[in-house]
Design a protein around this motif. Structure first.
Motif, PDB file in Angstrom:
ATOM      1  N   VAL A   1     -10.784  66.633  28.250  1.00 26.03           N
ATOM      2  CA  VAL A   1      -9.528  66.793  29.138  1.00 26.03           C
ATOM      3  C   VAL A   1      -8.552  67.644  28.526  1.00 26.03           C
ATOM      4  CG1 VAL A   1      -8.043  65.835  30.932  1.00 26.03           C
ATOM      5  CG2 VAL A   1     -10.264  64.663  30.637  1.00 26.03           C
ATOM      6  N   SER A   2      -7.938  68.652  28.926  1.00 25.24           N
ATOM      7  CA  SER A   2      -7.132  69.508  28.322  1.00 25.24           C
ATOM      8  C   SER A   2      -5.765  69.504  29.298  1.00 25.24           C
ATOM      9  CB  SER A   2      -7.610  71.133  28.184  1.00 25.24           C
ATOM     10  OG  SER A   2      -8.558  70.994  27.164  1.00 25.24           O
ATOM     11  N   TYR A   3      -4.660  68.808  28.704  1.00 21.98           N
ATOM     12  CA  TYR A   3      -3.457  68.907  29.835  1.00 21.98           C
ATOM     13  C   TYR A   3      -2.531  69.944  29.104  1.00 21.98           C
ATOM     14  CZ  TYR A   3      -5.003  64.156  30.396  1.00 21.98           C
ATOM     15  OH  TYR A   3      -6.028  63.125  30.739  1.00 21.98           O
ATOM     16  N   ALA A   4      -1.868  70.656  30.098  1.00 24.16           N
ATOM     17  CA  ALA A   4      -1.015  71.686  29.850  1.00 24.16           C
ATOM     18  C   ALA A   4       0.422  71.731  30.275  1.00 24.16           C
ATOM     19  CB  ALA A   4      -1.529  73.080  30.524  1.00 24.16           C
ATOM     20  N   ASN A   5       1.252  71.474  29.402  1.00 22.76           N
ATOM     21  CA  ASN A   5       2.970  71.652  29.774  1.00 22.76           C
ATOM     22  C   ASN A   5       3.205  70.742  30.584  1.00 22.76           C
ATOM     23  OD1 ASN A   5       5.202  72.960  29.090  1.00 22.76           O
ATOM     24  ND2 ASN A   5       5.167  73.818  31.086  1.00 22.76           N
ATOM     25  N   ALA A   6       3.020  69.254  30.289  1.00 25.50           N
ATOM     26  CA  ALA A   6       3.493  68.288  31.101  1.00 25.50           C
ATOM     27  C   ALA A   6       4.910  68.225  31.551  1.00 25.50           C
ATOM     28  CB  ALA A   6       2.790  66.840  30.642  1.00 25.50           C
ATOM     29  N   ALA A   7       5.316  67.813  32.468  1.00 23.29           N
ATOM     30  CA  ALA A   7       6.792  67.606  32.863  1.00 23.29           C
ATOM     31  C   ALA A   7       7.327  66.322  32.318  1.00 23.29           C
ATOM     32  CB  ALA A   7       6.847  67.461  34.509  1.00 23.29           C
ATOM     33  N   PRO A   8       8.620  66.459  31.810  1.00 24.40           N
ATOM     34  CA  PRO A   8       9.227  65.151  30.968  1.00 24.40           C
ATOM     35  C   PRO A   8       9.202  64.035  31.999  1.00 24.40           C
ATOM     36  CG  PRO A   8      10.383  67.214  30.715  1.00 24.40           C
ATOM     37  CD  PRO A   8       9.518  67.406  31.936  1.00 24.40           C
ATOM     38  N   THR A   9       8.997  62.960  31.382  1.00 20.66           N
ATOM     39  CA  THR A   9       9.248  61.494  32.052  1.00 20.66           C
ATOM     40  C   THR A   9      10.422  61.596  32.561  1.00 20.66           C
ATOM     41  OG1 THR A   9       8.207  60.680  30.312  1.00 20.66           O
ATOM     42  CG2 THR A   9       9.257  59.172  31.585  1.00 20.66           C
ATOM     43  N   GLY A  10      10.537  61.170  34.103  1.00 23.92           N
ATOM     44  CA  GLY A  10      11.686  60.885  35.093  1.00 23.92           C
ATOM     45  C   GLY A  10      11.850  62.100  35.874  1.00 23.92           C
ATOM     46  N   THR A  11      11.037  63.033  35.456  1.00 19.24           N
ATOM     47  CA  THR A  11      11.191  64.391  36.619  1.00 19.24           C
ATOM     48  C   THR A  11       9.965  64.279  37.435  1.00 19.24           C
ATOM     49  OG1 THR A  11       9.867  65.900  34.938  1.00 19.24           O
ATOM     50  CG2 THR A  11      12.299  65.668  34.874  1.00 19.24           C
ATOM     51  N   GLY A  12      10.210  64.514  38.621  1.00 16.82           N
ATOM     52  CA  GLY A  12       9.217  64.897  39.782  1.00 16.82           C
ATOM     53  C   GLY A  12       8.477  66.324  39.420  1.00 16.82           C
ATOM     54  N   SER A  13       7.060  66.522  39.906  1.00 17.58           N
ATOM     55  CA  SER A  13       6.592  67.729  39.724  1.00 17.58           C
ATOM     56  C   SER A  13       5.420  68.018  40.893  1.00 17.58           C
ATOM     57  CB  SER A  13       5.795  67.814  38.753  1.00 17.58           C
ATOM     58  OG  SER A  13       5.106  68.925  38.412  1.00 17.58           O
ATOM     59  N   GLU A  14       5.390  69.036  41.672  1.00 15.58           N
ATOM     60  CA  GLU A  14       4.264  69.602  42.489  1.00 15.58           C
ATOM     61  C   GLU A  14       3.358  70.473  41.790  1.00 15.58           C
ATOM     62  OE1 GLU A  14       4.149  68.641  45.899  1.00 15.58           O
ATOM     63  OE2 GLU A  14       5.586  67.256  45.175  1.00 15.58           O
ATOM     64  N   ALA A  15       3.369  70.377  40.517  1.00 10.25           N
ATOM     65  CA  ALA A  15       2.924  71.544  39.718  1.00 10.25           C
ATOM     66  C   ALA A  15       2.564  71.192  38.262  1.00 10.25           C
ATOM     67  CB  ALA A  15       3.399  73.018  39.885  1.00 10.25           C
TER      68      ALA A  15
ATOM     69  N   LEU B   1      -7.381  71.787  37.488  1.00 10.57           N
ATOM     70  CA  LEU B   1      -6.830  70.924  38.513  1.00 10.57           C
ATOM     71  C   LEU B   1      -5.348  70.888  38.507  1.00 10.57           C
ATOM     72  CD1 LEU B   1      -8.723  67.368  38.000  1.00 10.57           C
ATOM     73  CD2 LEU B   1      -9.598  68.961  39.614  1.00 10.57           C
ATOM     74  N   ARG B   2      -4.930  70.902  39.849  1.00  9.74           N
ATOM     75  CA  ARG B   2      -3.257  70.817  40.023  1.00  9.74           C
ATOM     76  C   ARG B   2      -3.145  69.524  40.730  1.00  9.74           C
ATOM     77  NH1 ARG B   2       0.539  74.888  43.748  1.00  9.74           N
ATOM     78  NH2 ARG B   2       2.320  73.631  43.260  1.00  9.74           N
ATOM     79  N   TYR B   3      -2.158  68.590  39.978  1.00  7.03           N
ATOM     80  CA  TYR B   3      -1.776  67.355  40.443  1.00  7.03           C
ATOM     81  C   TYR B   3      -0.094  67.289  40.584  1.00  7.03           C
ATOM     82  CZ  TYR B   3      -1.011  66.111  35.508  1.00  7.03           C
ATOM     83  OH  TYR B   3      -0.493  65.869  34.161  1.00  7.03           O
ATOM     84  N   THR B   4       0.221  66.249  41.266  1.00  6.52           N
ATOM     85  CA  THR B   4       1.487  65.983  41.404  1.00  6.52           C
ATOM     86  C   THR B   4       2.151  64.709  40.748  1.00  6.52           C
ATOM     87  OG1 THR B   4       1.615  64.701  43.453  1.00  6.52           O
ATOM     88  CG2 THR B   4       1.363  66.886  43.717  1.00  6.52           C
ATOM     89  N   LYS B   5       3.464  64.529  40.517  1.00  6.22           N
ATOM     90  CA  LYS B   5       4.172  63.372  40.316  1.00  6.22           C
ATOM     91  C   LYS B   5       5.228  63.123  41.364  1.00  6.22           C
ATOM     92  CE  LYS B   5       5.307  62.506  36.111  1.00  6.22           C
ATOM     93  NZ  LYS B   5       5.866  62.698  34.730  1.00  6.22           N
ATOM     94  N   ARG B   6       5.142  62.350  42.093  1.00 12.82           N
ATOM     95  CA  ARG B   6       6.023  62.195  43.314  1.00 12.82           C
ATOM     96  C   ARG B   6       6.724  60.795  43.296  1.00 12.82           C
ATOM     97  NH1 ARG B   6       1.598  64.877  47.459  1.00 12.82           N
ATOM     98  NH2 ARG B   6       2.461  67.105  47.225  1.00 12.82           N
ATOM     99  N   GLY B   7       7.637  60.637  43.878  1.00 11.71           N
ATOM    100  CA  GLY B   7       8.401  59.441  44.292  1.00 11.71           C
ATOM    101  C   GLY B   7       8.609  58.491  42.969  1.00 11.71           C
TER     102      GLY B   7
END
Length: 268
Positions: A49-63, A6-12
């Motif tokens: 569930v295997s998570y891969a290279n999560a973005a740091p807290t406070g940053t948005g992400s589209e990938a 799955l590809r997910y986002t962190k927006r707003g």
């Protein structure tokens, strides 16, 4: 056992959720959507569930990417819809494919980041970027759990450019950071190395080489992550090999026509 990527986002405002917060929200979504998850063995089974290279807290992400294991075969598109409906707006599942290849994490070798610098003139940002790229190395410091660490932020940077906020960049960034003053946008391509070089490390490097210090914290969004193509300098879609493997094989070309039997063959 079926595996779905799955590809997910962190927006707003959801960019401020920690990775642990997302894990809890995602596991609740799995239960709400009644996904037939596979579980680990032992005294405290947990969903695989295997998570891969999560973005740091406070940053948005589209990938952002993860992989789940199921005990029943599910349609990836329907599963994506069910999970997306069960997650809060901003944590959006935007793509799902069946895992048909190995090594998703190995294909996450670089990221593309967008850094919005409110209060910074584009020309000033361009000069700072030029100074950063001209340097052979740019040492920065980051505080870690083991104390202050010094490392080179320049070597991991595969691309960095500055331009004014226009068009899509403005439409995407303005809701989170309103303002009418000058604004520069940085587009950063950084390789995933050890120690990891993050967007804030590059900002520290720009401050070190060119005294670039935005008056407010930068709004940072990851636009893509995947395999880095050295020739083109681009980051490719890590789910593309799974899509390619799922395509039906092309029909085999017909062989050469059988040789025509000579006239009268087989007759008395």
């Amino acid at each position: 056992m079926q595996r779905i990527r799955l590809r997910y986002t962190k927006r707003g405002r959801l960019r401020f959720t920690s990775h642990r917060d997302f894990q809890r929200a995602f596991e609740r979504a799995l239960r709400r959507a009644e996904v037939p998850m596979a579980y680990s063995a032992g005294f405290t089974p947990h969903p695989k569930v295997s998570y891969a290279n999560a973005a740091p807290t406070g940053t948005g992400s589209e990938a952002e990417f993860l992989e789940i294991a199921l005990v029943e075969v599910c349609d990836p598109d329907k599963l994506r819809e069910l999970l997306d409906e069960s997650l809060p707006a901003g944590l959006d599942i935007i793509d799902a494919v069946e895992a048909r290849t190995s090594g998703l994490a190995d294909r996450l070798t670089a990221s593309v980041w967008e850094l919005r610098l409110d209060g910074v003139e584009p020309r000033t940002a361009e000069e700072a970027v030029a100074a950063f790229l001209a340097a052979e190395s740019v040492e920065v410091e980051r505080r870690t759990k083991n104390g202050l660490r010094t490392f080179d932020a320049r070597g991991a940077v595969a691309g960095l450019e500055a331009f004014p906020e226009t068009g899509a960049e403005g439409a995407r960034s303005r809701p989170d950071r309103p303002g009418d003053g000058p604004c520069a946008i940085l587009r950063l391509v950084v390789r995933h190395v050890t120690p990891a070089v993050r967007p804030d490390d590059v900002l520290s490097g720009l401050r070190a080489v060119a005294d670039l210090a935005p008056p407010v914290p930068a709004a940072v969004t990851r636009l893509a992550q995947g395999l880095f193509d050295e020739e083109s300098g681009t980051v490719t879609d890590p789910l593309a090999p799974d899509r390619e493997a799922a395509r039906p094989a092309p029909p085999k070309a017909a062989g050469p026509a059988a040789a025509k039997a000579p006239e009268g063959a087989g007759t008395a």
